[in-house]
Each structure stands twice: as structure tokens, then as C-alpha cells.
Write a protein that holds these residues in place. Structure first.
Motif, PDB file in Angstrom:
ATOM      1  N   ARG A 159      85.310  46.252  13.616  1.00 39.39           N
ATOM      2  CA  ARG A 159      84.878  44.900  13.986  1.00 39.39           C
ATOM      3  C   ARG A 159      84.436  44.067  12.779  1.00 39.39           C
ATOM      4  N   ILE A 175      72.040  41.810  24.999  1.00 38.26           N
ATOM      5  CA  ILE A 175      72.899  42.030  23.826  1.00 38.26           C
ATOM      6  C   ILE A 175      74.206  42.680  24.295  1.00 38.26           C
ATOM      7  N   PRO A 176      75.056  41.922  24.966  1.00 40.25           N
ATOM      8  CA  PRO A 176      76.313  42.503  25.446  1.00 40.25           C
ATOM      9  C   PRO A 176      77.316  42.757  24.320  1.00 40.25           C
ATOM     10  N   GLU A 177      77.052  42.191  23.143  1.00 37.78           N
ATOM     11  CA  GLU A 177      77.986  42.323  22.016  1.00 37.78           C
ATOM     12  C   GLU A 177      78.039  43.731  21.433  1.00 37.78           C
ATOM     13  N   LEU A 178      76.961  44.489  21.601  1.00 37.86           N
ATOM     14  CA  LEU A 178      76.841  45.808  20.967  1.00 37.86           C
ATOM     15  C   LEU A 178      76.236  46.808  21.943  1.00 37.86           C
ATOM     16  N   LEU A 206      75.193  38.899  12.081  1.00 38.05           N
ATOM     17  CA  LEU A 206      75.079  39.227  13.502  1.00 38.05           C
ATOM     18  C   LEU A 206      73.740  39.886  13.800  1.00 38.05           C
ATOM     19  N   SER A 212      71.739  45.661  27.831  1.00 41.16           N
ATOM     20  CA  SER A 212      73.121  45.228  28.071  1.00 41.16           C
ATOM     21  C   SER A 212      73.192  43.782  28.558  1.00 41.16           C
ATOM     22  N   LEU A 261      70.872  38.623  16.439  1.00 43.55           N
ATOM     23  CA  LEU A 261      70.494  39.433  17.600  1.00 43.55           C
ATOM     24  C   LEU A 261      69.056  39.934  17.566  1.00 43.55           C
TER      25      LEU A 261
END
Length: 145
Positions: free
Chosen positions: A84, A38-41, A110, A35, A114
Motif C-alpha cells: 500500500r 479507522i476502517p483504513e487499517l 496517514l 473498525s 489517524l
């Protein structure tokens, strides 16, 4: 255990030595690192993207199986990623009941952005272990799965 099924003095139940407890703590460590990097997912969302990079388009059901998610979980993951713009869905030409899931161009981009962070997450999670211990741990965990 002693003969009459009472715990021997050195055989007491210690939570810190139980596999479920230790696995949960290791998982918490990993999720915390994930987290942060990779806060995006969510981990399940990233897993879906990663498997689609490996496999190409697959049915939603198959994606759930290969990412170890039940039908309800994978449906939620796919729905959120479609919203998204990271995944696309279509009906299977041969079986109209089946939903085919694929990465969108945006999802593929993306994922590739990542992926280096995902490798770092694994390295940080396993950092307390030397290389041999890391390989042994992963092999042993794969063996019990």
C-alpha cells in the motif's frame, strides 16, 4: 470448592465471571469501535505504524516483538503495508539476512491523520469507566501482560 473437590453452591463456574471471556468481550468492544473509526487499517497494521513512529526504522523481527506479533503475522502486516506504499523495507547493512522496516512518507502522513481517531477509540472503549478506573484497568492489564 468443598473439601472433596465438588463445587460449593456459590462457587459454580459462571462464564460471565471468567477472565478470558470478559477480556474477549472487552476486546470485541474495542475492535468494533476501531473498525468504525479507522476502517483504513486493521489494529495490527495501525500498531506497526504507531511503533515505527516511536522507534524509527527497526528490523522486522524487532517490530514483531514490540507489537506483540509472531513472525508470520508481522511479515503479513509488513507485506500488506509495503504493498500500500505505507512502509519501506531494506536489507540491514551489517546483516543482509535482516529486513529493516520504516515508514514511508505516505505512511507517516496517514499515521498522523489517524492518530486523533486512535485516541478517540481509546476514550470510547474506556468510556464506561471514570478516570481513576481507567488508570487502574490499564495498570492491572499491564501487570498481567
Amino acid at each position: 470448592m468443598t473439601k472433596d473437590d465438588t463445587p460449593a453452591p456459590d462457587d459454580s463456574y459462571q462464564l460471565d465471571r471468567q477472565v478470558g471471556f470478559v477480556l474477549r468481550r472487552a476486546s470485541q468492544r474495542h475492535l468494533s469501535i476501531f473498525s468504525e473509526l479507522i476502517p483504513e487499517l486493521t489494529p495490527t497494521q495501525f500498531a506497526a505504524l504507531a511503533k515505527l513512529v516511536e522507534t524509527g526504522p527497526v528490523s522486522q523481527n524487532a517490530l514483531g516483538r514490540i507489537t506483540a506479533m509472531d513472525a508470520a503475522t508481522i511479515k503479513g502486516v509488513v507485506d500488506r503495508l509495503v504493498k500500500r506504499g505505507l512502509l519501506t523495507t531494506s536489507r540491514d547493512e551489517r546483516d543482509r539476512r535482516r529486513t529493516i522496516v520504516d515508514l514511508s512518507d505516505r505512511g507517516r502522513i496517514l499515521y498522523h491523520q489517524l492518530e486523533p481517531r486512535a485516541r478517540l477509540i481509546t476514550r470510547q472503549t474506556l468510556a464506561p469507566l471514570d478516570r481513576t478506573e481507567q488508570e487502574q484497568l490499564l495498570a492491572l492489564l499491564a501487570h498481567i501482560c
